[in-house]
Design a protein around this motif. Structure first.
Motif, PDB file in Angstrom:
ATOM      1  N   ASP A  36       0.833  -1.205   0.000  1.00  0.00           N
ATOM      2  CA  ASP A  36       0.000   0.000   0.000  1.00  0.00           C
ATOM      3  C   ASP A  36       0.867   1.253   0.000  1.00  0.00           C
ATOM      4  O   ASP A  36       0.471   2.302  -0.504  1.00  0.00           O
ATOM      5  CB  ASP A  36      -0.906   0.015   1.237  1.00  0.00           C
ATOM      6  CG  ASP A  36      -1.809  -1.199   1.313  1.00  0.00           C
ATOM      7  OD1 ASP A  36      -2.358  -1.592   0.264  1.00  0.00           O
ATOM      8  OD2 ASP A  36      -1.946  -1.771   2.410  1.00  0.00           O
ATOM      9  N   LEU A  37       2.069   1.135   0.595  1.00  0.00           N
ATOM     10  CA  LEU A  37       3.012   2.247   0.690  1.00  0.00           C
ATOM     11  C   LEU A  37       4.422   1.697   0.602  1.00  0.00           C
ATOM     12  O   LEU A  37       4.733   0.674   1.220  1.00  0.00           O
ATOM     13  CB  LEU A  37       2.828   2.996   2.019  1.00  0.00           C
ATOM     14  CG  LEU A  37       3.850   4.072   2.370  1.00  0.00           C
ATOM     15  CD1 LEU A  37       3.745   5.250   1.406  1.00  0.00           C
ATOM     16  CD2 LEU A  37       3.661   4.553   3.812  1.00  0.00           C
ATOM     17  N   VAL A  38       5.265   2.361  -0.169  1.00  0.00           N
ATOM     18  CA  VAL A  38       6.679   2.004  -0.241  1.00  0.00           C
ATOM     19  C   VAL A  38       7.501   3.142   0.347  1.00  0.00           C
ATOM     20  O   VAL A  38       7.332   4.309  -0.045  1.00  0.00           O
ATOM     21  CB  VAL A  38       7.125   1.722  -1.688  1.00  0.00           C
ATOM     22  CG1 VAL A  38       8.643   1.556  -1.765  1.00  0.00           C
ATOM     23  CG2 VAL A  38       6.440   0.468  -2.224  1.00  0.00           C
ATOM     24  N   ILE A  39       8.388   2.800   1.278  1.00  0.00           N
ATOM     25  CA  ILE A  39       9.280   3.779   1.902  1.00  0.00           C
ATOM     26  C   ILE A  39      10.687   3.523   1.390  1.00  0.00           C
ATOM     27  O   ILE A  39      11.241   2.440   1.590  1.00  0.00           O
ATOM     28  CB  ILE A  39       9.247   3.670   3.435  1.00  0.00           C
ATOM     29  CG1 ILE A  39       7.832   3.958   3.954  1.00  0.00           C
ATOM     30  CG2 ILE A  39      10.247   4.635   4.062  1.00  0.00           C
ATOM     31  CD1 ILE A  39       7.664   3.703   5.442  1.00  0.00           C
ATOM     32  N   GLY A  40      11.268   4.510   0.737  1.00  0.00           N
ATOM     33  CA  GLY A  40      12.629   4.403   0.233  1.00  0.00           C
ATOM     34  C   GLY A  40      13.624   4.832   1.280  1.00  0.00           C
ATOM     35  O   GLY A  40      13.813   6.035   1.509  1.00  0.00           O
ATOM     36  N   ALA A  41      14.253   3.861   1.917  1.00  0.00           N
ATOM     37  CA  ALA A  41      15.316   4.122   2.894  1.00  0.00           C
ATOM     38  C   ALA A  41      16.603   3.503   2.360  1.00  0.00           C
ATOM     39  O   ALA A  41      17.379   2.908   3.110  1.00  0.00           O
ATOM     40  CB  ALA A  41      14.937   3.544   4.252  1.00  0.00           C
ATOM     41  N   ASP A  42      16.803   3.655   1.052  1.00  0.00           N
ATOM     42  CA  ASP A  42      17.882   2.947   0.361  1.00  0.00           C
ATOM     43  C   ASP A  42      19.126   3.797   0.139  1.00  0.00           C
ATOM     44  O   ASP A  42      19.903   3.562  -0.782  1.00  0.00           O
ATOM     45  CB  ASP A  42      17.393   2.331  -0.951  1.00  0.00           C
ATOM     46  CG  ASP A  42      16.554   3.252  -1.808  1.00  0.00           C
ATOM     47  OD1 ASP A  42      16.103   4.301  -1.309  1.00  0.00           O
ATOM     48  OD2 ASP A  42      16.337   2.936  -2.989  1.00  0.00           O
ATOM     49  N   GLY A  43      19.329   4.783   0.999  1.00  0.00           N
ATOM     50  CA  GLY A  43      20.612   5.434   1.109  1.00  0.00           C
ATOM     51  C   GLY A  43      20.954   6.433   0.021  1.00  0.00           C
ATOM     52  O   GLY A  43      20.137   6.820  -0.805  1.00  0.00           O
ATOM     53  N   THR A  44      22.208   6.832   0.042  1.00  0.00           N
ATOM     54  CA  THR A  44      22.669   7.908  -0.832  1.00  0.00           C
ATOM     55  C   THR A  44      22.604   7.533  -2.306  1.00  0.00           C
ATOM     56  O   THR A  44      22.489   8.412  -3.164  1.00  0.00           O
ATOM     57  CB  THR A  44      24.100   8.326  -0.433  1.00  0.00           C
ATOM     58  OG1 THR A  44      24.487   9.489  -1.151  1.00  0.00           O
ATOM     59  CG2 THR A  44      25.100   7.211  -0.703  1.00  0.00           C
ATOM     60  N   HIS A  45      22.663   6.244  -2.627  1.00  0.00           N
ATOM     61  CA  HIS A  45      22.568   5.785  -4.018  1.00  0.00           C
ATOM     62  C   HIS A  45      21.142   5.339  -4.349  1.00  0.00           C
ATOM     63  O   HIS A  45      20.945   4.477  -5.193  1.00  0.00           O
ATOM     64  CB  HIS A  45      23.550   4.642  -4.267  1.00  0.00           C
ATOM     65  CG  HIS A  45      24.988   5.014  -4.055  1.00  0.00           C
ATOM     66  ND1 HIS A  45      25.695   5.790  -4.946  1.00  0.00           N
ATOM     67  CD2 HIS A  45      25.840   4.728  -3.046  1.00  0.00           C
ATOM     68  CE1 HIS A  45      26.935   5.953  -4.496  1.00  0.00           C
ATOM     69  NE2 HIS A  45      27.045   5.324  -3.341  1.00  0.00           N
ATOM     70  N   SER A  46      20.176   5.916  -3.705  1.00  0.00           N
ATOM     71  CA  SER A  46      18.782   5.484  -3.745  1.00  0.00           C
ATOM     72  C   SER A  46      18.205   5.314  -5.155  1.00  0.00           C
ATOM     73  O   SER A  46      18.273   6.222  -5.990  1.00  0.00           O
ATOM     74  CB  SER A  46      17.916   6.497  -2.977  1.00  0.00           C
ATOM     75  OG  SER A  46      16.548   6.213  -3.122  1.00  0.00           O
ATOM     76  N   ILE A  47      17.617   4.144  -5.391  1.00  0.00           N
ATOM     77  CA  ILE A  47      16.836   3.921  -6.608  1.00  0.00           C
ATOM     78  C   ILE A  47      15.440   4.500  -6.431  1.00  0.00           C
ATOM     79  O   ILE A  47      14.835   4.996  -7.376  1.00  0.00           O
ATOM     80  CB  ILE A  47      16.776   2.417  -6.915  1.00  0.00           C
ATOM     81  CG1 ILE A  47      18.188   1.866  -7.144  1.00  0.00           C
ATOM     82  CG2 ILE A  47      15.908   2.141  -8.138  1.00  0.00           C
ATOM     83  CD1 ILE A  47      18.247   0.359  -7.260  1.00  0.00           C
ATOM     84  N   THR A  48      14.928   4.453  -5.215  1.00  0.00           N
ATOM     85  CA  THR A  48      13.605   5.012  -4.939  1.00  0.00           C
ATOM     86  C   THR A  48      13.574   6.508  -5.231  1.00  0.00           C
ATOM     87  O   THR A  48      12.562   7.037  -5.711  1.00  0.00           O
ATOM     88  CB  THR A  48      13.225   4.767  -3.469  1.00  0.00           C
ATOM     89  OG1 THR A  48      13.564   3.437  -3.100  1.00  0.00           O
ATOM     90  CG2 THR A  48      11.728   4.986  -3.264  1.00  0.00           C
ATOM     91  N   ARG A  49      14.662   7.209  -4.947  1.00  0.00           N
ATOM     92  CA  ARG A  49      14.722   8.651  -5.215  1.00  0.00           C
ATOM     93  C   ARG A  49      14.533   8.951  -6.696  1.00  0.00           C
ATOM     94  O   ARG A  49      13.868   9.923  -7.063  1.00  0.00           O
ATOM     95  CB  ARG A  49      16.062   9.202  -4.729  1.00  0.00           C
ATOM     96  CG  ARG A  49      16.204  10.716  -4.940  1.00  0.00           C
ATOM     97  CD  ARG A  49      17.454  11.258  -4.260  1.00  0.00           C
ATOM     98  NE  ARG A  49      18.664  10.663  -4.772  1.00  0.00           N
ATOM     99  CZ  ARG A  49      19.592  10.069  -4.009  1.00  0.00           C
ATOM    100  NH1 ARG A  49      19.438   9.973  -2.708  1.00  0.00           N
ATOM    101  NH2 ARG A  49      20.680   9.561  -4.551  1.00  0.00           N
ATOM    102  N   LEU A  50      15.096   8.121  -7.548  1.00  0.00           N
ATOM    103  CA  LEU A  50      14.918   8.302  -8.988  1.00  0.00           C
ATOM    104  C   LEU A  50      13.440   8.221  -9.353  1.00  0.00           C
ATOM    105  O   LEU A  50      12.952   9.006 -10.173  1.00  0.00           O
ATOM    106  CB  LEU A  50      15.714   7.245  -9.749  1.00  0.00           C
ATOM    107  CG  LEU A  50      15.553   7.200 -11.264  1.00  0.00           C
ATOM    108  CD1 LEU A  50      15.992   8.515 -11.897  1.00  0.00           C
ATOM    109  CD2 LEU A  50      16.348   6.033 -11.848  1.00  0.00           C
ATOM    110  N   HIS A  51      12.703   7.304  -8.740  1.00  0.00           N
ATOM    111  CA  HIS A  51      11.270   7.183  -9.003  1.00  0.00           C
ATOM    112  C   HIS A  51      10.516   8.419  -8.517  1.00  0.00           C
ATOM    113  O   HIS A  51       9.632   8.932  -9.208  1.00  0.00           O
ATOM    114  CB  HIS A  51      10.722   5.933  -8.318  1.00  0.00           C
ATOM    115  CG  HIS A  51       9.240   5.769  -8.460  1.00  0.00           C
ATOM    116  ND1 HIS A  51       8.656   5.162  -9.547  1.00  0.00           N
ATOM    117  CD2 HIS A  51       8.228   6.160  -7.653  1.00  0.00           C
ATOM    118  CE1 HIS A  51       7.346   5.181  -9.414  1.00  0.00           C
ATOM    119  NE2 HIS A  51       7.054   5.772  -8.264  1.00  0.00           N
ATOM    120  N   VAL A  52      10.854   8.901  -7.332  1.00  0.00           N
ATOM    121  CA  VAL A  52      10.125  10.038  -6.746  1.00  0.00           C
ATOM    122  C   VAL A  52      10.408  11.328  -7.508  1.00  0.00           C
ATOM    123  O   VAL A  52       9.489  12.105  -7.804  1.00  0.00           O
ATOM    124  CB  VAL A  52      10.479  10.190  -5.252  1.00  0.00           C
ATOM    125  CG1 VAL A  52       9.938  11.507  -4.688  1.00  0.00           C
ATOM    126  CG2 VAL A  52       9.934   9.008  -4.462  1.00  0.00           C
TER     127      VAL A  52
END
Length: 385
Positions: free
Chosen positions: A148-164
């Motif tokens: 229902d919710l994804v939390i990107g806590a994947d650090g300085t090289h975050s893949i989640t950040r690219l999505h956001v």
């Protein structure tokens, strides 16, 4: 809600613990096959400690933290004390001691509290796809999951950040290399209950007490990025850069085991204000990757985790509203601290020689109030004030 957290670092684990306490079903996905602490230790200032107190971990974090009663700056070349003072007034002001803590100890504590069975290892997330009521997660091994919710806590090289953000964010080299590790406490090098920093020439050698009668030690040296390096030679490299420094620094270098030293080129990322998109939200270094110069990186990840969990719990106008409130509460504070750390980094590491030499001179007249006020400014404004 069914919540997926990407990344089992300090921020992700803290968020997982908080969200489980509020009744959510939480799974943490970690790309590594084995969770290893990145770096020897962490400066857990009072705001970070309060986040763990809020989660019911008061006694456990006390047992892991070092007894850091005072602070001192010492001229690294001639061993002259520039300033030395008690941290008691700071602790009294904020209502909580600071606890330098070994990263592996902290990570093991958080993993045990969250539950090892709900941490899925060797799961590298490669793609997110959002739908009106859920997010689809695809992993490198071909597996899929939904949340229902994804939390990107994947650090300085975050893949989640690219999505956001919809774009890559390049890291900015801060101009120095950090070596860090743990050694047995040796009072010929520094007092056992003091944060001691030897400074000079834009370099820094620091020692902080952690549990187990150990010092967390780190060396900062302004260097170009991308230099070739051999872990077996770390001790020799430090000897070369500090060959003319005072006896305690020489003794420290001789105590080191190069195989247990970490070498890190320090970077940050230009601050941004967008922390979520739809059902995907960022926290920690994924949202505000900073240099360690004010010791707030891990603390800010913990603050993110607590405020995000609380925002989801106390706001009832929907997920988007709760995420927006989290973003708008956190982004300005994180930006200010990131830029404050960058400014401190430049002064400490002699980006401008005149400014750094002036800072050294001011330390001789420092009674503690100015430095403690700076630390206090970093601590205040946290979600548990």
């Amino acid at each position: 809600m069914n919540i997926a957290i990407i990344g089992a670092g300090i921020g992700g684990l803290t968020a997982g613990i908080a969200l489980k306490k509020f009744g959510h079903q939480v799974t943490i996905y970690e790309q590594a096959a084995e969770i290893l602490a990145v770096g020897a230790a962490i400066s857990l200032w009072s705001n970070g400690v309060k986040c763990l107190n809020y989660l019911g971990l008061t006694e456990k974090i006390q047992s892991l933290g070092g007894q850091m009663d005072s602070l001192a700056y010492i001229d690294g070349l001639n061993q002259q004390t520039m300033t030395q003072f008690s941290l008691a007034p700071l602790y009294q002001e904020v209502g909580q001691r600071a606890y330098p803590v070994a990263r592996s100890d902290l990570q093991q504590l958080l993993m045990a509290e969250f539950g090892h069975e709900q941490i899925v290892l060797n799961k590298r997330m490669i793609q997110l796809q959002q739908y009106p009521q859920h997010v689809s997660i695809r992993f490198q091994d071909g597996d899929h999951s939904t949340a229902d919710l994804v939390i990107g806590a994947d650090g300085t090289h975050s893949i989640t950040r690219l999505h956001v953000l919809g774009e890559n964010r390049q890291r900015r080299y801060a101009g120095y290399v950090n070596w860090n590790g743990l050694i047995a406490i040796d009072e010929h090098i520094a007092p056992a209950q003091q944060w001691t920093s030897y400074v000079g020439e834009g370099k820094r050698v620091s020692l902080m007490p952690v549990a187990g009668d150990r010092f967390y030690v780190f060396f900062d040296i302004p260097l170009a990025a991308g230099l070739m390096h051999d872990p077996a030679q770390y001790g020799n490299v430090l000897q070369q850069h500090f060959s003319h420094w005072c006896v305690p620094v020489q003794r420290l270098i001789n105590c080191l085991d190069p195989q247990h030293l970490n070498r890190v080129e320090i970077h940050d990322i230009e601050p941004f204000m967008t922390f979520y998109r739809g059902r995907v939200v960022l926290l920690g270094d994924a949202a505000h990757s900073t240099t360690p110069d004010i010791g707030q990186g891990g603390c800010q990840a913990m603050e993110d985790a607590i405020y995000l969990a609380r925002s989801l719990q106390i706001n009832t106008l929907g997920l988007e509203d709760a995420l927006r409130r989290y973003q708008n509460k956190r982004n300005q504070r994180c930006k200010e601290l990131l830029l404050r750390a960058r400014k401190r980094c430049d002064i400490t590491h002699m980006k401008d020689r005149q400014l750094t030499e002036h800072w050294y001179q001011t330390l001789y007249s420092e009674q503690g109030s100015h430095i403690m006020q700076g630390i206090l400014n970093n601590i205040l404004g946290n979600p548990l004030d």
